[in-house]
Design a protein around this motif. Structure first.
Motif, PDB file in Angstrom:
ATOM      1  N   TYR A   8      -4.351  -6.890  -1.308  1.00  0.00           N
ATOM      2  CA  TYR A   8      -5.802  -6.871  -1.121  1.00  0.00           C
ATOM      3  C   TYR A   8      -6.225  -6.489   0.285  1.00  0.00           C
ATOM      4  O   TYR A   8      -7.406  -6.462   0.579  1.00  0.00           O
ATOM      5  N   ALA A   9      -5.287  -6.205   1.146  1.00  0.00           N
ATOM      6  CA  ALA A   9      -5.629  -5.805   2.510  1.00  0.00           C
ATOM      7  C   ALA A   9      -5.253  -4.357   2.748  1.00  0.00           C
ATOM      8  O   ALA A   9      -4.804  -3.975   3.797  1.00  0.00           O
ATOM      9  N   GLY A  10      -5.420  -3.557   1.729  1.00  0.00           N
ATOM     10  CA  GLY A  10      -5.079  -2.146   1.846  1.00  0.00           C
ATOM     11  C   GLY A  10      -3.607  -1.924   1.595  1.00  0.00           C
ATOM     12  O   GLY A  10      -2.886  -2.813   1.145  1.00  0.00           O
ATOM     13  N   SER A  11      -3.146  -0.759   1.904  1.00  0.00           N
ATOM     14  CA  SER A  11      -1.750  -0.411   1.666  1.00  0.00           C
ATOM     15  C   SER A  11      -0.929  -0.727   2.900  1.00  0.00           C
ATOM     16  O   SER A  11      -0.589   0.144   3.680  1.00  0.00           O
ATOM     17  N   CYS A  19      -9.650  -2.833   7.731  1.00  0.00           N
ATOM     18  CA  CYS A  19     -10.559  -2.950   6.596  1.00  0.00           C
ATOM     19  C   CYS A  19     -11.992  -2.820   7.107  1.00  0.00           C
ATOM     20  O   CYS A  19     -12.292  -3.150   8.251  1.00  0.00           O
ATOM     21  N   ASN A  21      -4.502  -4.005  10.367  1.00  0.00           N
ATOM     22  CA  ASN A  21      -5.243  -3.278   9.342  1.00  0.00           C
ATOM     23  C   ASN A  21      -6.697  -3.093   9.750  1.00  0.00           C
ATOM     24  O   ASN A  21      -7.272  -3.925  10.425  1.00  0.00           O
ATOM     25  N   SER A  26      -9.851   1.665   2.431  1.00  0.00           N
ATOM     26  CA  SER A  26      -8.919   1.064   1.491  1.00  0.00           C
ATOM     27  C   SER A  26      -9.327  -0.349   1.117  1.00  0.00           C
ATOM     28  O   SER A  26      -9.066  -0.798   0.015  1.00  0.00           O
ATOM     29  N   CYS A  27     -10.004  -1.060   2.038  1.00  0.00           N
ATOM     30  CA  CYS A  27     -10.368  -2.442   1.734  1.00  0.00           C
ATOM     31  C   CYS A  27     -11.669  -2.834   2.427  1.00  0.00           C
ATOM     32  O   CYS A  27     -12.057  -2.255   3.437  1.00  0.00           O
ATOM     33  N   SER A  32      -9.842  -2.316  -2.586  1.00  0.00           N
ATOM     34  CA  SER A  32      -9.824  -3.763  -2.779  1.00  0.00           C
ATOM     35  C   SER A  32     -10.888  -4.407  -1.914  1.00  0.00           C
ATOM     36  O   SER A  32     -11.384  -3.812  -0.957  1.00  0.00           O
ATOM     37  N   ALA A  33     -11.223  -5.656  -2.267  1.00  0.00           N
ATOM     38  CA  ALA A  33     -12.205  -6.406  -1.492  1.00  0.00           C
ATOM     39  C   ALA A  33     -11.833  -7.876  -1.459  1.00  0.00           C
ATOM     40  O   ALA A  33     -11.307  -8.423  -2.431  1.00  0.00           O
ATOM     41  N   VAL A  75     -15.072  -1.318  -6.756  1.00  0.00           N
ATOM     42  CA  VAL A  75     -13.830  -1.717  -6.116  1.00  0.00           C
ATOM     43  C   VAL A  75     -12.726  -1.855  -7.157  1.00  0.00           C
ATOM     44  O   VAL A  75     -12.988  -2.225  -8.302  1.00  0.00           O
ATOM     45  N   TYR A 106     -14.143   1.078  -2.808  1.00  0.00           N
ATOM     46  CA  TYR A 106     -13.047   0.500  -2.034  1.00  0.00           C
ATOM     47  C   TYR A 106     -11.874   0.247  -2.966  1.00  0.00           C
ATOM     48  O   TYR A 106     -12.064  -0.043  -4.141  1.00  0.00           O
TER      49      TYR A 106
END
Length: 147
Positions: free
Chosen positions: A139-142, A29, A27, A5-6, A53-54, A81, A51
């Motif tokens: 930006y750190a995933g869901s 990532c 998280n 996800s990130c 997000s990054a 991304v 990805y």
């Protein structure tokens, strides 16, 4: 194919941010970070794949590099991304190049100057506010974050 996800990519700021994200949010990532590396080395380590997000921290260790803007743009171009946030280092020489690349790609920036620096003038005393900021913006995933 979505690998994670990130992604958190870059230098010691990325490493500190990744640790804060793990501690505060639990998280997972994908992290590709190493203290002390410049933008060319980050480009070499930028992973292939997609990805959601990054978070990218690059330029703090080679702010005077005449190829910095090219390296930053190449890092961004190599990523597949959804959305990206760049961390602006305390060294103001690098911020203009980073901001120009971010603007070109429609990316967000977070200025580390908002956090108190350690005595070295390079690193944040705490990266927890960065973790919260990137989480709030998605930006750190869901991850759901309550503040």
């Amino acid at each position: 194919m979505l690998l994670a996800s990130c992604l958190i990519l870059g230098d010691s700021h990325a490493d500190g941010t990744a640790a804060a994200v793990r501690a505060a949010l639990g998280n997972r990532c994908t992290v590709v970070a190493r203290a002390g590396i410049g933008s060319a080395a980050i480009l070499d380590r930028t992973p292939a794949g997609s990805y959601g997000s990054a978070v990218i921290s690059a330029g703090a260790n080679d702010a005077g590099n005449p190829h910095l803007a090219d390296n930053l743009n190449a890092i961004r171009g190599k990523l597949q991304v959804g959305k990206v946030v760049w961390l602006l280092p305390y060294d103001r020489r690098a911020t203009a190049a980073i901001e120009n690349v971010a603007k070109r790609w429609g990316d967000l920036v977070i200025d580390l100057a908002w956090a108190r620096a350690r005595r070295d003038g390079i690193h944040c005393q705490s990266y927890s506010w960065v973790a919260r900021s990137i989480a709030r913006a998605g930006y750190a995933g869901s991850v759901r974050v309550a503040f």
